[in-house]
Design an enzyme around this catalytic site. Structure first.
Site, PDB file in Angstrom:
ATOM      1  N   ASP A   2       8.172   7.813 -22.471  1.00 36.84           N
ATOM      2  CA  ASP A   2       7.757   8.556 -23.667  1.00 36.84           C
ATOM      3  C   ASP A   2       7.619   7.523 -24.778  1.00 36.84           C
ATOM      4  O   ASP A   2       8.605   7.141 -25.403  1.00 36.84           O
ATOM      5  CB  ASP A   2       8.798   9.613 -24.031  1.00 36.84           C
ATOM      6  CG  ASP A   2       8.440  10.370 -25.292  1.00 36.84           C
ATOM      7  OD1 ASP A   2       7.242  10.627 -25.515  1.00 36.84           O
ATOM      8  OD2 ASP A   2       9.360  10.699 -26.069  1.00 36.84           O
ATOM      9  N   GLU A   8       3.359   9.505 -21.145  1.00 32.98           N
ATOM     10  CA  GLU A   8       2.787  10.589 -21.939  1.00 32.98           C
ATOM     11  C   GLU A   8       1.554  10.093 -22.687  1.00 32.98           C
ATOM     12  O   GLU A   8       1.552   8.997 -23.246  1.00 32.98           O
ATOM     13  CB  GLU A   8       3.829  11.107 -22.936  1.00 32.98           C
ATOM     14  CG  GLU A   8       3.384  12.357 -23.654  1.00 32.98           C
ATOM     15  CD  GLU A   8       4.479  12.966 -24.510  1.00 32.98           C
ATOM     16  OE1 GLU A   8       4.142  13.463 -25.595  1.00 32.98           O
ATOM     17  OE2 GLU A   8       5.656  12.938 -24.097  1.00 32.98           O
ATOM     18  N   ASP A  53      14.441  11.724 -26.496  1.00 32.77           N
ATOM     19  CA  ASP A  53      13.441  10.767 -25.999  1.00 32.77           C
ATOM     20  C   ASP A  53      13.598  10.519 -24.503  1.00 32.77           C
ATOM     21  O   ASP A  53      12.602  10.443 -23.774  1.00 32.77           O
ATOM     22  CB  ASP A  53      13.536   9.447 -26.772  1.00 32.77           C
ATOM     23  CG  ASP A  53      13.220   9.622 -28.243  1.00 32.77           C
ATOM     24  OD1 ASP A  53      12.135  10.163 -28.552  1.00 32.77           O
ATOM     25  OD2 ASP A  53      14.046   9.220 -29.076  1.00 32.77           O
TER      26      ASP A  53
END
Length: 187
Positions: A7, A67, A139
């Protein structure tokens, strides 16, 4: 198969590693790369690059999932996030990993069942799916969710590639089509 999820973020980059054995998911590692905010941009990007290289070396994943960047109302924020994502992509590619990209909507839908899930819902489902004692940090949960998404999507994508469905937009006038990741119609 061992999957590294990432991420990306310029201040905090989450990472999560899972192992997939059939339908079973097993937690391997996760955490957050905290980037010093007072450093020059080039130094901050190098921190992401170096740390992800170390994580790949230490955990030996066979694939990576990251992502995709969303377009933000603030163009500068979007640009900076894109640069952090670029550093992460470089680290993964330099490590020889195949990189798969998923939107936040795809990840949330795969993990929680709805693309509009809140961060706390993602954390709770990641905790449940990986049988963790506690909820991971936001996260790290997002990164683990990215890896879980790839674990769910990869087998179907591989089967479709083997069936050559992805190479053929349709079979005949009323044939099978692939739209938004779903097969429509019949062969």
């Amino acid at each position: 198969m061992r999957i590294l999820g990432v991420d990306p973020g310029l201040r905090r980059t989450g990472f999560g590693v899972i192992e997939v054995e059939g339908a079973r998911l097993r937690y391997v590692a996760s955490g957050t790369i905290v980037v010093p905010a007072d450093s020059d941009l080039s130094v901050r990007l190098k921190v992401i690059l170096d740390n992800l290289r170390d994580i790949v070396r230490d955990t030996s994943p066979q694939a990576a999932a990251i992502e995709k960047v969303f377009v933000n109302a603030n163009p500068l924020s979007t640009l900076l996030l894109g640069q952090a994502r670029g550093a992460a992509l470089c680290a993964l590619a330099d490590s020889g990993l195949g990189v798969h990209e998923y939107t936040a909507l795809q990840i949330k839908k795969s993990v929680v069942g709805t693309g509009r899930a809140a961060k706390t819902q993602v954390q709770a489902m990641v905790q449940h799916l990986l049988a963790l004692n506690g909820a991971p940090a936001a996260d790290a949960a997002d990164a683990l969710g990215c890896a879980i998404c790839h674990a769910h999507v990869a087998p179907l994508a591989e089967r479709l590639r083997g069936a050559a469905v992805l190479d053929q937009p349709a079979f005949g006038r009323r044939g099978t089509r692939l739209r938004a990741g779903r097969m429509l119609g019949s062969p």
